[in-house]
Design a protein around this motif. Structure first.
Motif, PDB file in Angstrom:
ATOM      1  N   ALA A  32       0.814  -1.218   0.000  1.00 14.45           N
ATOM      2  CA  ALA A  32       0.000   0.000   0.000  1.00 14.45           C
ATOM      3  C   ALA A  32       0.850   1.272   0.000  1.00 14.45           C
ATOM      4  O   ALA A  32       0.358   2.352  -0.346  1.00 14.45           O
ATOM      5  CB  ALA A  32      -0.944   0.006   1.195  1.00 14.45           C
ATOM      6  N   GLU A  33       2.121   1.161   0.360  1.00 16.40           N
ATOM      7  CA  GLU A  33       3.015   2.331   0.374  1.00 16.40           C
ATOM      8  C   GLU A  33       3.599   2.640  -1.003  1.00 16.40           C
ATOM      9  O   GLU A  33       4.280   3.647  -1.179  1.00 16.40           O
ATOM     10  CB  GLU A  33       4.157   2.105   1.365  1.00 16.40           C
ATOM     11  CG  GLU A  33       3.707   2.016   2.808  1.00 16.40           C
ATOM     12  CD  GLU A  33       4.859   1.682   3.742  1.00 16.40           C
ATOM     13  OE1 GLU A  33       6.034   1.816   3.346  1.00 16.40           O
ATOM     14  OE2 GLU A  33       4.577   1.278   4.877  1.00 16.40           O
ATOM     15  N   TRP A  34       3.352   1.775  -1.988  1.00 15.79           N
ATOM     16  CA  TRP A  34       3.887   1.967  -3.333  1.00 15.79           C
ATOM     17  C   TRP A  34       3.301   3.222  -3.968  1.00 15.79           C
ATOM     18  O   TRP A  34       2.099   3.448  -3.921  1.00 15.79           O
ATOM     19  CB  TRP A  34       3.554   0.754  -4.196  1.00 15.79           C
ATOM     20  CG  TRP A  34       3.997   0.879  -5.614  1.00 15.79           C
ATOM     21  CD1 TRP A  34       3.210   1.137  -6.690  1.00 15.79           C
ATOM     22  CD2 TRP A  34       5.332   0.742  -6.114  1.00 15.79           C
ATOM     23  NE1 TRP A  34       3.964   1.169  -7.832  1.00 15.79           N
ATOM     24  CE2 TRP A  34       5.279   0.935  -7.502  1.00 15.79           C
ATOM     25  CE3 TRP A  34       6.570   0.482  -5.522  1.00 15.79           C
ATOM     26  CZ2 TRP A  34       6.403   0.867  -8.316  1.00 15.79           C
ATOM     27  CZ3 TRP A  34       7.689   0.413  -6.323  1.00 15.79           C
ATOM     28  CH2 TRP A  34       7.609   0.600  -7.700  1.00 15.79           C
ATOM     29  N   LYS A  35       4.156   4.037  -4.534  1.00 15.42           N
ATOM     30  CA  LYS A  35       3.718   5.220  -5.282  1.00 15.42           C
ATOM     31  C   LYS A  35       3.658   4.813  -6.748  1.00 15.42           C
ATOM     32  O   LYS A  35       4.679   4.525  -7.362  1.00 15.42           O
ATOM     33  CB  LYS A  35       4.697   6.369  -5.072  1.00 15.42           C
ATOM     34  CG  LYS A  35       4.727   6.880  -3.651  1.00 15.42           C
ATOM     35  CD  LYS A  35       5.778   7.957  -3.480  1.00 15.42           C
ATOM     36  CE  LYS A  35       5.964   8.328  -2.038  1.00 15.42           C
ATOM     37  NZ  LYS A  35       6.957   7.512  -1.358  1.00 15.42           N
ATOM     38  N   THR A  36       2.462   4.820  -7.304  1.00 21.23           N
ATOM     39  CA  THR A  36       2.264   4.347  -8.665  1.00 21.23           C
ATOM     40  C   THR A  36       3.114   5.119  -9.671  1.00 21.23           C
ATOM     41  O   THR A  36       3.379   6.306  -9.488  1.00 21.23           O
ATOM     42  CB  THR A  36       0.777   4.388  -9.068  1.00 21.23           C
ATOM     43  OG1 THR A  36       0.635   3.738 -10.326  1.00 21.23           O
ATOM     44  CG2 THR A  36       0.250   5.806  -9.160  1.00 21.23           C
ATOM     45  N   LEU A  37       3.526   4.430 -10.711  1.00 24.37           N
ATOM     46  CA  LEU A  37       4.338   5.041 -11.757  1.00 24.37           C
ATOM     47  C   LEU A  37       3.495   5.448 -12.957  1.00 24.37           C
ATOM     48  O   LEU A  37       4.007   6.025 -13.907  1.00 24.37           O
ATOM     49  CB  LEU A  37       5.429   4.057 -12.211  1.00 24.37           C
ATOM     50  CG  LEU A  37       6.293   3.453 -11.107  1.00 24.37           C
ATOM     51  CD1 LEU A  37       7.366   2.562 -11.716  1.00 24.37           C
ATOM     52  CD2 LEU A  37       6.912   4.520 -10.224  1.00 24.37           C
ATOM     53  N   SER A  38       2.225   5.114 -12.908  1.00 16.79           N
ATOM     54  CA  SER A  38       1.346   5.443 -14.023  1.00 16.79           C
ATOM     55  C   SER A  38       0.047   6.039 -13.467  1.00 16.79           C
ATOM     56  O   SER A  38       0.054   6.669 -12.427  1.00 16.79           O
ATOM     57  CB  SER A  38       1.076   4.197 -14.872  1.00 16.79           C
ATOM     58  OG  SER A  38       0.426   3.205 -14.101  1.00 16.79           O
ATOM     59  N   ILE A  39      -1.029   5.816 -14.143  1.00 21.19           N
ATOM     60  CA  ILE A  39      -2.316   6.370 -13.728  1.00 21.19           C
ATOM     61  C   ILE A  39      -2.809   5.626 -12.491  1.00 21.19           C
ATOM     62  O   ILE A  39      -2.939   4.402 -12.513  1.00 21.19           O
ATOM     63  CB  ILE A  39      -3.355   6.233 -14.868  1.00 21.19           C
ATOM     64  CG1 ILE A  39      -2.831   6.893 -16.148  1.00 21.19           C
ATOM     65  CG2 ILE A  39      -4.696   6.812 -14.444  1.00 21.19           C
ATOM     66  CD1 ILE A  39      -3.602   6.506 -17.393  1.00 21.19           C
ATOM     67  N   PRO A  40      -3.093   6.341 -11.402  1.00 17.89           N
ATOM     68  CA  PRO A  40      -3.587   5.667 -10.198  1.00 17.89           C
ATOM     69  C   PRO A  40      -4.929   4.983 -10.451  1.00 17.89           C
ATOM     70  O   PRO A  40      -5.727   5.441 -11.277  1.00 17.89           O
ATOM     71  CB  PRO A  40      -3.747   6.805  -9.188  1.00 17.89           C
ATOM     72  CG  PRO A  40      -2.886   7.913  -9.705  1.00 17.89           C
ATOM     73  CD  PRO A  40      -2.898   7.773 -11.201  1.00 17.89           C
ATOM     74  N   ARG A  41      -5.163   3.915  -9.734  1.00 19.99           N
ATOM     75  CA  ARG A  41      -6.436   3.201  -9.850  1.00 19.99           C
ATOM     76  C   ARG A  41      -7.597   4.153  -9.619  1.00 19.99           C
ATOM     77  O   ARG A  41      -7.551   5.004  -8.738  1.00 19.99           O
ATOM     78  CB  ARG A  41      -6.506   2.071  -8.829  1.00 19.99           C
ATOM     79  CG  ARG A  41      -5.607   0.922  -9.155  1.00 19.99           C
ATOM     80  CD  ARG A  41      -5.745  -0.157  -8.104  1.00 19.99           C
ATOM     81  NE  ARG A  41      -4.711  -1.149  -8.336  1.00 19.99           N
ATOM     82  CZ  ARG A  41      -4.837  -2.417  -8.044  1.00 19.99           C
ATOM     83  NH1 ARG A  41      -5.936  -2.853  -7.474  1.00 19.99           N
ATOM     84  NH2 ARG A  41      -3.855  -3.254  -8.276  1.00 19.99           N
ATOM     85  N   GLY A  42      -8.624   3.954 -10.418  1.00 20.90           N
ATOM     86  CA  GLY A  42      -9.831   4.754 -10.266  1.00 20.90           C
ATOM     87  C   GLY A  42      -9.731   6.144 -10.870  1.00 20.90           C
ATOM     88  O   GLY A  42     -10.672   6.937 -10.740  1.00 20.90           O
ATOM     89  N   GLN A  43      -8.612   6.469 -11.521  1.00 15.64           N
ATOM     90  CA  GLN A  43      -8.446   7.814 -12.061  1.00 15.64           C
ATOM     91  C   GLN A  43      -8.227   7.835 -13.578  1.00 15.64           C
ATOM     92  O   GLN A  43      -7.795   8.846 -14.132  1.00 15.64           O
ATOM     93  CB  GLN A  43      -7.294   8.516 -11.346  1.00 15.64           C
ATOM     94  CG  GLN A  43      -7.581   8.736  -9.875  1.00 15.64           C
ATOM     95  CD  GLN A  43      -6.494   9.524  -9.187  1.00 15.64           C
ATOM     96  OE1 GLN A  43      -5.765  10.275  -9.809  1.00 15.64           O
ATOM     97  NE2 GLN A  43      -6.388   9.348  -7.879  1.00 15.64           N
TER      98      GLN A  43
END
Length: 176
Positions: free
Chosen positions: A153-164
């Motif tokens: 859960a601490e991962w910072k996404t590298l692409s489009i965040p889920r739900g966005q």
């Protein structure tokens, strides 16, 4: 712009994006996490970094004039987890990418059909580039996947965040 120039521009940008994903994933991890491996048959991110860098230096040093598998390369050693610090890991990572990107930047349209050799096998420059595109993207994908597993859960996404996705798409359309 010619097809060859367009191709070189596209692959240069794609490789920079691949590197950026690796950079962002590595930045989220500490040295202990960079050495984590699922089991003895799995590679840690540190090992993947050594391997990718070793491959880049071997393949892309004197790219047009010497075989891409240099006699100075010890591929088997790349799979021994021997990196001590994150700084050392980053130095190894950057060195490989620098050799590779400098070589890629030096190519021009005329070079694209030039024959080059990898382990004695002839390829066109285009084929060699595409071969490495698949190779480097796969390994950076491994780095990202392992990093995501470690961070949860601490991962910072590298692409489009889920739900966005919709919000992102609408913003991109407004830029056009």
């Amino acid at each position: 712009m010619s097809i060859g120039e367009t191709y070189l521009k596209a692959v240069r940008e794609r490789f920079k994006t691949i590197k950026a994903d690796g950079d962002k994933a590595i930045a989220q991890l500490d040295i202990e996490q960079l050495h984590w491996a699922f089991n003895e048959e799995s590679n840690s991110i540190a090992v993947i970094v050594k391997h990718v860098s070793g491959n880049m230096i071997s393949r892309w040093t004197d790219f047009l004039t010497t075989d891409g598998e240099k006699t100075t390369r010890n591929r088997d050693e790349e799979f021994i987890d021997s990196i001590d610090t994150k700084e050392e890991l980053l130095t190894i990572w950057e060195k490989g990418w620098q050799v590779f990107l400098d070589s890629l930047l030096s190519l021009n349209e005329v070079d694209l059909m030039t024959p080059v050799f990898i382990r004695g096998q002839q390829h066109t420059v285009i084929d060699a580039i595409e071969r490495q595109m698949a190779h480097y993207a796969a390994h950076v994908g491994q780095i990202v996947y392992v990093g995501k597993q470690i961070k949860g859960a601490e991962w910072k996404t590298l692409s489009i965040p889920r739900g966005q996705s919709q919000i992102f798409t609408e913003a991109m359309k407004k830029r056009s």
